[in-house]
Design a protein around this motif. Structure first.
Motif, short mmCIF file in Angstrom:
data_model
loop_
_atom_site.label_atom_id
_atom_site.label_comp_id
_atom_site.label_asym_id
_atom_site.label_seq_id
_atom_site.Cartn_x
_atom_site.Cartn_y
_atom_site.Cartn_z
N ILE A 298 0.84 -1.21 0.00
CA ILE A 298 0.00 0.00 0.00
C ILE A 298 0.87 1.25 0.00
CG2 ILE A 298 -1.60 1.37 1.40
CD1 ILE A 298 -2.93 -1.26 2.24
N THR A 299 1.95 1.23 0.76
CA THR A 299 2.85 2.38 0.81
C THR A 299 3.41 2.68 -0.57
OG1 THR A 299 3.46 1.98 3.11
CG2 THR A 299 5.01 3.27 1.80
N LEU A 300 3.83 1.64 -1.30
CA LEU A 300 4.36 1.86 -2.64
C LEU A 300 3.28 2.41 -3.58
CD1 LEU A 300 6.83 -0.28 -4.62
CD2 LEU A 300 4.70 0.41 -5.73
N LEU A 301 2.07 1.81 -3.53
CA LEU A 301 0.98 2.31 -4.38
C LEU A 301 0.68 3.78 -4.09
CD1 LEU A 301 -1.66 -0.59 -4.47
CD2 LEU A 301 -0.21 0.21 -6.33
N GLN A 302 0.68 4.15 -2.82
CA GLN A 302 0.38 5.53 -2.46
C GLN A 302 1.47 6.48 -2.94
OE1 GLN A 302 -2.72 6.41 -0.86
NE2 GLN A 302 -1.98 8.22 -1.93
N GLN A 303 2.72 6.07 -2.83
CA GLN A 303 3.83 6.90 -3.32
C GLN A 303 3.70 7.14 -4.81
OE1 GLN A 303 7.19 4.57 -2.05
NE2 GLN A 303 7.32 5.56 -0.04
N ARG A 304 3.38 6.09 -5.56
CA ARG A 304 3.22 6.24 -7.00
C ARG A 304 2.02 7.13 -7.33
NH1 ARG A 304 7.63 4.95 -6.97
NH2 ARG A 304 8.65 3.09 -7.82
N ALA A 305 0.91 6.92 -6.63
CA ALA A 305 -0.29 7.72 -6.90
C ALA A 305 -0.05 9.18 -6.56
CB ALA A 305 -1.47 7.17 -6.10
N ASP A 306 0.66 9.45 -5.48
CA ASP A 306 0.95 10.83 -5.10
C ASP A 306 1.82 11.53 -6.14
OD1 ASP A 306 -0.51 10.59 -2.77
OD2 ASP A 306 1.23 10.20 -1.50
N ALA A 307 2.65 10.74 -6.83
CA ALA A 307 3.53 11.30 -7.85
C ALA A 307 2.87 11.29 -9.24
CB ALA A 307 4.83 10.50 -7.90
N GLY A 308 1.65 10.75 -9.33
CA GLY A 308 0.98 10.67 -10.62
C GLY A 308 1.60 9.64 -11.53
N GLU A 309 2.15 8.57 -10.95
CA GLU A 309 2.82 7.53 -11.72
C GLU A 309 2.14 6.18 -11.49
OE1 GLU A 309 7.26 9.48 -10.90
OE2 GLU A 309 6.67 7.56 -9.98
N GLN A 310 2.38 5.25 -12.41
CA GLN A 310 1.97 3.86 -12.22
C GLN A 310 3.19 3.06 -11.76
OE1 GLN A 310 -1.21 2.04 -12.89
NE2 GLN A 310 -1.78 4.15 -12.39
N PRO A 311 3.00 2.04 -10.93
CA PRO A 311 4.14 1.18 -10.58
C PRO A 311 4.72 0.52 -11.84
CG PRO A 311 2.25 0.74 -9.16
CD PRO A 311 1.76 1.62 -10.27
N THR A 312 5.97 0.12 -11.75
CA THR A 312 6.60 -0.59 -12.86
C THR A 312 6.00 -2.00 -12.97
OG1 THR A 312 8.35 -1.54 -11.49
CG2 THR A 312 8.75 0.65 -12.44
N VAL A 313 6.26 -2.67 -14.08
CA VAL A 313 5.80 -4.05 -14.25
C VAL A 313 6.34 -4.93 -13.14
CG1 VAL A 313 5.98 -6.10 -15.71
CG2 VAL A 313 5.48 -3.89 -16.74
N GLU A 314 7.62 -4.74 -12.79
CA GLU A 314 8.22 -5.54 -11.73
C GLU A 314 7.54 -5.28 -10.39
OE1 GLU A 314 9.86 -3.71 -13.94
OE2 GLU A 314 10.78 -5.31 -15.15
N GLU A 315 7.23 -4.02 -10.12
CA GLU A 315 6.56 -3.68 -8.87
C GLU A 315 5.15 -4.26 -8.82
OE1 GLU A 315 8.79 0.56 -7.82
OE2 GLU A 315 7.01 0.54 -9.09
N LYS A 316 4.44 -4.20 -9.93
CA LYS A 316 3.09 -4.76 -9.98
C LYS A 316 3.11 -6.27 -9.75
CE LYS A 316 1.08 -1.27 -13.08
NZ LYS A 316 0.51 -1.03 -14.42
N ALA A 317 4.08 -6.95 -10.37
CA ALA A 317 4.18 -8.40 -10.19
C ALA A 317 4.53 -8.73 -8.74
CB ALA A 317 5.24 -8.96 -11.13
N THR A 318 5.42 -7.94 -8.15
CA THR A 318 5.77 -8.13 -6.74
C THR A 318 4.54 -7.91 -5.86
OG1 THR A 318 8.06 -7.45 -7.11
CG2 THR A 318 7.23 -7.34 -4.85
N GLY A 319 3.77 -6.89 -6.19
CA GLY A 319 2.56 -6.62 -5.42
C GLY A 319 1.57 -7.77 -5.49
N ARG A 320 1.42 -8.37 -6.66
CA ARG A 320 0.53 -9.53 -6.76
C ARG A 320 1.03 -10.67 -5.89
NH1 ARG A 320 -2.22 -11.44 -12.28
NH2 ARG A 320 -2.51 -13.15 -10.81
N GLY A 321 2.35 -10.88 -5.88
CA GLY A 321 2.91 -11.94 -5.04
C GLY A 321 2.71 -11.65 -3.57
N GLN A 322 2.90 -10.39 -3.17
CA GLN A 322 2.74 -10.03 -1.76
C GLN A 322 1.29 -10.13 -1.32
OE1 GLN A 322 4.64 -6.15 -1.75
NE2 GLN A 322 6.64 -7.02 -1.24
N CYS A 323 0.37 -9.71 -2.18
CA CYS A 323 -1.05 -9.86 -1.84
C CYS A 323 -1.43 -11.34 -1.76
CB CYS A 323 -1.92 -9.15 -2.88
SG CYS A 323 -1.89 -7.34 -2.75
N GLY A 324 -0.94 -12.13 -2.72
CA GLY A 324 -1.24 -13.56 -2.70
C GLY A 324 -0.71 -14.24 -1.45
N TYR A 325 0.50 -13.86 -1.06
CA TYR A 325 1.07 -14.50 0.13
C TYR A 325 0.38 -14.01 1.40
CZ TYR A 325 4.53 -16.88 2.98
OH TYR A 325 5.14 -17.73 3.88
#
Length: 391
Positions: A298-325
Motif C-alpha cells: 500500500i505504501t508503494l501504491l500511495q507513493q506512485r499515486a501521489d507522484a501521478g505515476e503507475q508502478p513498474t511491471v516488476e513492482e506490480k508483479a511483486t505486489g501480486r505476489g505479496q497480496c497472494g502471500y
C-alpha cells in the motif's frame, strides 16, 4: 473534516457495529444474502462513500484507510466484508469513466456497484452506444447493488476483438437464483444476465486502458493520490477481507480457550497446553506478517499515486505476489486455530466455523488464489516475463 478525521469516524462507526454483523452471520448464510440491516448499518457508517470522489460529496479516502475499514467489516462478517469490498472497489473503478457517466453514477454518493470483470458478454455498436448481451457469474453483491460493471468483448470490422468495461443500472439486468455454495454463501454472488440492453457510449471504457491507467486524464487522476491502478487497487481491497476474517477467527478462539478442558485428556485448561500456545503464536504472527506485507505494498501504491505515476511491471508483479502471500498467511492462521479447536467449532451457531469456511472458499477466487499470484511474482524474480496482462 480532514481525510484522517473522516477515516477515524467511519472506522469507529464500523467497529461499533461489528458485534451486530457477527450476530447476523447465521441469518445471512441461511438467506444466502446479507440482511438489509447490515447494508443499512454500513450505509449509515459512510462505508459506501469511501471511494466516491469528493467533488460528488464522497469521502475519497486513501487506500490505507479504506483497507482498514474494510478489514474491520470482515471481522464482523466475512461475507458482508466481501460484499462491501466489491461495492467500494468497483466504485473506485467508476471514477475512471468520463465525467458524464460519473455524474450519473455518483448522483448518489453512497453508491453500491457490483462487477463481473470476466469478459463473458458481448457488445455490438449501435446508434449512440452499444447493445449488450451476456451472463456474468460470481457477481458478488449484485442483489443489493445500484449498478453493475461488466467485462465484454467487441468484434471490430477487421475481426479483431477488444475487451471493454460497460456499466449499467442493475435494474436493467436479471439476477439468477444460482448461488448455492459451501462458503461465502451470504455474498449472494449470483449470475447476472443482459438481454439486448442499450449502453450509451459514455458508459463504456477500454479494459486495457483501465488496467494500465490510461483513462487517467478524465478525472480524479494524475498526481491526486488516488490513481492506484486497477489490479493493484482491487487486490489490495480484497486482501482486507481475508485479514479481517483471520482477525475474527483469532479473537473468537482466544476468547473461548481459557479454562476449557481438552476432551478425553487430563488437561483441564486448553490454554495451558503447549500445542495451543504454539498454534496461537503461529496464528498471531501469520496475521501480523500478512498485515505487514500488504502495508508495504500500500505504501508503494500511495507513493506512485501521489507522484501521478503507475508502478513498474516488476513492482506490480511483486505486489501480486505479496497480496497472494498475505492471503495464504491469513488462511493458514485460521487453519492453525481450527486444528486445535474442539468439535463444538463445527456447530452452525459458532461464528468461528463460518469464518473458517469463508476464508477457505474465498481463497479459491481466480484472481486472489495464492498460487497464481506467487507464480507471477516468481517469474519476474527469475527475470522472466510475468505471462499476464493483469498487473
Amino acid at each position: 473534516m480532514t481525510n484522517d478525521q473522516d477515516a477515524a469516524a467511519v472506522l469507529k462507526a464500523v467497529r461499533d457495529i461489528v458485534p451486530r454483523l457477527r450476530e447476523n452471520g447465521h441469518k445471512a448464510e441461511d438467506a444466502r444474502w446479507i440482511p438489509d440491516e447490515n447494508v443499512e448499518l454500513l450505509d449509515k457508517a459512510g462505508v459506501f462513500q469511501l471511494a466516491t470522489p469528493a467533488r460528488f460529496g464522497g469521502l475519497d479516502l486513501p487506500l490505507a484507510d479504506q483497507f482498514e475499514i474494510l478489514a474491520e467489516i470482515a471481522r464482523g462478517c466475512g461475507s458482508t466484508g466481501w460484499v462491501a469490498m466489491a461495492w467500494v472497489s468497483t466504485a473506485w473503478l467508476a471514477t475512471q469513466y468520463p465525467d458524464k457517466a460519473q455524474e450519473e453514477i455518483f448522483a448518489n454518493p453512497s453508491v453500491r456497484i457490483s462487477g463481473g470483470f470476466s469478459p463473458t458478454g458481448t457488445v455490438e455498436r449501435t446508434e449512440g452506444g452499444y447493445n449488450l448481451n451476456g451472463t456474468w457469474r460470481f457477481n458478488s453483491g449484485c442483489r443489493g447493488a445500484h449498478w453493475d460493471l461488466l467485462g465484454v468483448t467487441l468484434e471490430e470490422p477487421d475481426g479483431q476483438h477488444r475487451e471493454l468495461y460497460v456499466i449499467v443500472p442493475m435494474s436493467e439486468l436479471s439476477i439468477a437464483d444460482d448461488w448455492h455454495v459451501s462458503a461465502a454463501a451470504a455474498t449472494g454472488s449470483s449470475s447476472t444476465t443482459a438481454n439486448d440492453v442499450f449502453v450509451p457510449a459514455h458508459r463504456v471504457i477500454d479494459a486495457g486502458d483501465a488496467l494500465f491507467g490510461l483513462t487517467g486524464d478524465r478525472s480524479n487522476t494524475g498526481a491526486t493520490g488516488r490513481n492506484y491502478g486497477l489490479i493493484g487497487f482491487v487486490m489490495t481491497e480484497s486482501v482486507a477481507s481475508y485479514v479481517g476474517m483471520a482477525r475474527a477467527a483469532y479473537e473468537l478462539f482466544v476468547s473461548k480457550v481459557g479454562g476449557k478442558p481438552i476432551a478425553y485428556t487430563p488437561w483441564e485448561d486448553q490454554a495451558e497446553h503447549p500445542l495451543t500456545q504454539l498454534k496461537v503464536s503461529l496464528a498471531a504472527n501469520k496475521i501480523a506478517a500478512a498485515e505487514a506485507l500488504v502495508a508495504r505494498w500500500i505504501t508503494l501504491l500511495q507513493q506512485r499515486a501521489d507522484a501521478g505515476e503507475q508502478p513498474t511491471v516488476e513492482e506490480k508483479a511483486t505486489g501480486r505476489g505479496q497480496c497472494g502471500y498475505a492471503i495464504q498467511l491469513a488462511k493458514e492462521a485460521v487453519e492453525e486455530l481450527q486444528s486445535v479447536s474442539s468439535g463444538s467449532a463445527i456447530m452452525r451457531n459458532s461464528p468461528f466455523q463460518r469464518f473458517f469456511r469463508d476464508i477457505e472458499g474465498l481463497a479459491l477466487h481466480g484472481m486472489m488464489t495464492p498460487n497464481s499470484n506467487l507464480e507471477v511474482h516468481g517469474r519476474v524474480e527469475l527475470g522472466l516475463d510475468p505471462n499476464t496482462y493483469l498487473l
